[in-house]
Design a protein around this motif. Structure first.
Motif, PDB file in Angstrom:
ATOM      1  N   TRP A  19       0.871  -1.183   0.000  1.00 15.14           N
ATOM      2  CA  TRP A  19       0.000   0.000   0.000  1.00 15.14           C
ATOM      3  C   TRP A  19       0.908   1.233   0.000  1.00 15.14           C
ATOM      4  CZ3 TRP A  19      -4.753   2.135  -0.236  1.00 15.14           C
ATOM      5  CH2 TRP A  19      -4.940   3.387   0.339  1.00 15.14           C
ATOM      6  N   LYS A  20       0.734   2.084  -1.011  1.00 20.97           N
ATOM      7  CA  LYS A  20       1.598   3.258  -1.143  1.00 20.97           C
ATOM      8  C   LYS A  20       0.811   4.506  -0.778  1.00 20.97           C
ATOM      9  CE  LYS A  20       4.523   1.025  -4.554  1.00 20.97           C
ATOM     10  NZ  LYS A  20       5.103   1.052  -5.916  1.00 20.97           N
ATOM     11  N   GLY A  21       0.944   4.918   0.472  1.00 19.37           N
ATOM     12  CA  GLY A  21       0.243   6.091   0.966  1.00 19.37           C
ATOM     13  C   GLY A  21       1.150   7.304   1.036  1.00 19.37           C
ATOM     14  N   SER A  22       0.550   8.471   1.152  1.00 14.09           N
ATOM     15  CA  SER A  22       1.316   9.712   1.200  1.00 14.09           C
ATOM     16  C   SER A  22       2.165   9.820   2.469  1.00 14.09           C
ATOM     17  CB  SER A  22       0.376  10.919   1.103  1.00 14.09           C
ATOM     18  OG  SER A  22      -0.586  10.875   2.146  1.00 14.09           O
ATOM     19  N   ASN A  23       1.742   9.116   3.525  1.00 14.36           N
ATOM     20  CA  ASN A  23       2.475   9.167   4.796  1.00 14.36           C
ATOM     21  C   ASN A  23       3.321   7.921   5.037  1.00 14.36           C
ATOM     22  OD1 ASN A  23       1.405  11.697   5.560  1.00 14.36           O
ATOM     23  ND2 ASN A  23      -0.496  10.709   6.229  1.00 14.36           N
ATOM     24  N   GLY A  24       3.548   7.167   3.986  1.00 15.29           N
ATOM     25  CA  GLY A  24       4.361   5.960   4.118  1.00 15.29           C
ATOM     26  C   GLY A  24       3.720   4.752   3.470  1.00 15.29           C
ATOM     27  N   HIS A  25       4.532   3.758   3.190  1.00 10.54           N
ATOM     28  CA  HIS A  25       4.062   2.529   2.559  1.00 10.54           C
ATOM     29  C   HIS A  25       3.787   1.455   3.620  1.00 10.54           C
ATOM     30  CE1 HIS A  25       6.423   3.775  -1.316  1.00 10.54           C
ATOM     31  NE2 HIS A  25       5.456   4.620  -0.990  1.00 10.54           N
ATOM     32  N   ILE A  26       2.897   0.535   3.265  1.00 11.44           N
ATOM     33  CA  ILE A  26       2.631  -0.612   4.145  1.00 11.44           C
ATOM     34  C   ILE A  26       2.818  -1.881   3.314  1.00 11.44           C
ATOM     35  CG2 ILE A  26       0.990  -1.805   5.645  1.00 11.44           C
ATOM     36  CD1 ILE A  26      -0.480   0.855   5.996  1.00 11.44           C
ATOM     37  N   HIS A  27       3.832  -2.657   3.631  1.00 10.61           N
ATOM     38  CA  HIS A  27       4.068  -3.930   2.955  1.00 10.61           C
ATOM     39  C   HIS A  27       3.175  -5.001   3.592  1.00 10.61           C
ATOM     40  CE1 HIS A  27       7.568  -2.608   0.611  1.00 10.61           C
ATOM     41  NE2 HIS A  27       7.842  -1.843   1.661  1.00 10.61           N
ATOM     42  N   VAL A  28       2.572  -5.833   2.748  1.00  7.39           N
ATOM     43  CA  VAL A  28       1.595  -6.806   3.245  1.00  7.39           C
ATOM     44  C   VAL A  28       1.957  -8.213   2.778  1.00  7.39           C
ATOM     45  CG1 VAL A  28      -0.824  -7.518   3.199  1.00  7.39           C
ATOM     46  CG2 VAL A  28      -0.241  -5.074   3.224  1.00  7.39           C
ATOM     47  N   ALA A 118      -6.861   5.949   5.500  1.00 10.06           N
ATOM     48  CA  ALA A 118      -8.157   5.799   4.838  1.00 10.06           C
ATOM     49  C   ALA A 118      -7.967   5.049   3.524  1.00 10.06           C
ATOM     50  CB  ALA A 118      -8.764   7.181   4.582  1.00 10.06           C
ATOM     51  N   GLY A 119      -8.823   4.095   3.308  1.00  7.58           N
ATOM     52  CA  GLY A 119      -8.761   3.324   2.069  1.00  7.58           C
ATOM     53  C   GLY A 119      -7.906   2.082   2.144  1.00  7.58           C
ATOM     54  N   PHE A 120      -7.096   1.954   3.207  1.00  5.39           N
ATOM     55  CA  PHE A 120      -6.196   0.805   3.281  1.00  5.39           C
ATOM     56  C   PHE A 120      -6.955  -0.513   3.339  1.00  5.39           C
ATOM     57  CE2 PHE A 120      -4.054  -2.325   6.069  1.00  5.39           C
ATOM     58  CZ  PHE A 120      -2.982  -2.644   5.240  1.00  5.39           C
ATOM     59  N   GLU A 125      -8.788  -5.787   1.210  1.00  2.00           N
ATOM     60  CA  GLU A 125      -9.788  -6.775   0.809  1.00  2.00           C
ATOM     61  C   GLU A 125      -9.542  -7.245  -0.619  1.00  2.00           C
ATOM     62  OE1 GLU A 125     -13.761  -5.477   1.319  1.00  2.00           O
ATOM     63  OE2 GLU A 125     -13.658  -5.365   3.508  1.00  2.00           O
ATOM     64  N   GLU A 126      -9.207  -6.310  -1.498  1.00  2.00           N
ATOM     65  CA  GLU A 126      -8.940  -6.670  -2.890  1.00  2.00           C
ATOM     66  C   GLU A 126      -7.690  -7.535  -3.001  1.00  2.00           C
ATOM     67  OE1 GLU A 126     -10.682  -6.142  -5.496  1.00  2.00           O
ATOM     68  OE2 GLU A 126     -12.193  -4.728  -4.780  1.00  2.00           O
ATOM     69  N   LEU A 127      -6.662  -7.192  -2.228  1.00  2.00           N
ATOM     70  CA  LEU A 127      -5.440  -7.984  -2.253  1.00  2.00           C
ATOM     71  C   LEU A 127      -5.700  -9.411  -1.777  1.00  2.00           C
ATOM     72  CD1 LEU A 127      -2.352  -8.193  -2.598  1.00  2.00           C
ATOM     73  CD2 LEU A 127      -2.133  -7.508  -0.209  1.00  2.00           C
ATOM     74  N   VAL A 128      -6.419  -9.562  -0.667  1.00  3.54           N
ATOM     75  CA  VAL A 128      -6.721 -10.895  -0.135  1.00  3.54           C
ATOM     76  C   VAL A 128      -7.549 -11.684  -1.142  1.00  3.54           C
ATOM     77  CG1 VAL A 128      -7.971 -12.152   1.654  1.00  3.54           C
ATOM     78  CG2 VAL A 128      -6.521 -10.218   2.288  1.00  3.54           C
TER      79      VAL A 128
END
Length: 367
Positions: A19-28, A118-120, A125-128
């Motif tokens: 997830w590439k957000g403006s305040n940082g990325h979240i690797h899943v 927001a939106g993560f 859900e789409e990734l899973v």
């Protein structure tokens, strides 16, 4: 959305998405498991990834379809954080899926991650869903995908195809295609097409039976019962058509079994279908629940099967050869495998004879 998920997978990591957000990325990293060892492996993978990332980036292990509780996963995370570098410990999290994320339940995930952007969770859900789909799409062995594709191309009387075409269409490696072609050549089942490519020769009814028998052995089948006893196969077919029309069921769900076989072989001598057979390329439990939420997995030998879902794949582009409506039916090979699986040996033999005869006659007409 699925294409975006594929693009988001970093080429130098093993994470399923980012997830590439403006305040940082979240690797899943998504794990469908009941094993603590799998979770520990995922956390370690994420630690390696996050250790090379800016401090604002985070990572999360998402555990779905599991018997592991949030409490157990929390304990594992606490222990893991105690043995890794403090600079990355608090940036690694876990989430556990509540039920099926594809059902779009509010707050479908819970765990150690708080204040997610927001939106993560919609993205998650789409990734899973994508990861689940990929798992089921590949439950048919690669070898069998190639064999089934060659069989269908033969039934369509398609021109010979190249090895590269089979690789790209079936999404398998060159060694897999080469091994299948050698096996078929040794059986004498390949046509001598010279440099034009490869194609199955006309097969006898006995050879079609052999193909179908092996195809049935290679597939995964999931059986469901109807506790109410009210559902008939015909009723479920009507419901399936309505759900597909409303885009509530994937267009890739295809009808097989006795009903599908009768479409290919109208003289099929079976009075009434004992069950509905479907071919799918994704989560069979999800398909069954959409079709009828009351259907349950068969748990006892004496329970009557109302629905049989065969996990398979159909890589060929049906639109090149058939109308859209024809694409709703499983292939002749799938249907033949279905009725053999149900014990209709004589009827399967008659259908195999029809397939062999029709395929040769149709080709002659086109010459």
């Amino acid at each position: 959305m699925i294409d975006e998920l594929r693009k988001s997978r970093a080429p130098d990591t093993n994470a399923n998405g980012c997830w590439k957000g403006s305040n940082g990325h979240i690797h899943v990293e998504v794990k469908k498991t009941n094993s603590v060892r799998d979770v520990r492996g995922a956390l370690l993978t994420l630690a390696f990834i996050i250790g090379q990332e800016p401090s604002k980036n985070q990572a999360v292990c998402v555990v779905v379809e599991t018997r592991l509780s949030s409490g157990r996963l929390k304990e594992e995370l606490v222990r893991f954080r105690q043995v890794i570098h403090p600079a990355i410990a608090d940036r690694i999290h876990f989430l556990v899926g509540k039920g099926n994320p594809q059902e779009h339940i509010v707050n479908a995930f819970s765990g150690s991650m708080e204040n997610a952007p927001a939106g993560f969770y919609d993205w998650l859900e789409e990734l899973v869903a994508k990861e689940r789909q990929d798992v089921y799409a590949h439950q048919l062995p690669p070898r069998q995908i190639v064999v089934a594709a060659l069989a269908q191309l033969r039934l369509w009387n398609a021109s010979p195809v190249t090895v590269k075409y089979l690789q790209e269409t079936c999404r398998v490696s060159y060694p897999t295609v080469a091994a299948v072609l050698k096996e078929l050549a040794d059986l004498g089942w390949l046509e001598d097409s010279g440099e034009r490519g490869v194609r199955l020769r006309y097969l006898t009814s006995g050879e079609w039976m052999e193909l179908a028998r092996e195809h049935a052995r290679q597939r995964k089948v999931h059986l469901f019962t109807d506790p109410t006893g009210q559902n008939t196969p015909e009723q479920m077919v009507k419901r399936l058509a309505s759900l597909r029309e409303a885009d509530k069921l994937p267009q890739t769900v295809r009808i097989g079994g006795v009903i599908g076989a009768a479409k290919h072989f109208p003289e099929l001598d079976i009075t009434a279908p004992p069950r509905l057979d479907l071919c799918v390329d994704r989560d069979p439990s999800r398909i069954a629940s959409i079709l009828d939420a009351g259907l349950l997995r068969k748990a006892k030998p004496d329970q009557r099967v109302a629905l049989a879902i065969h996990v398979t794949s159909f890589p060929l582009d049906v639109s090149r050869w058939e109308s859209k409506s024809q694409g709703h039916w499983a292939s002749e090979l799938e249907c033949l495998a279905d009725i053999m699986e149900m014990g209709y040996t004589r009827e399967a033999s008659e259908m195999a004879h029809h397939i062999a005869l029709t395929n040769k006659e149709t080709s002659t007409q086109h010459e």
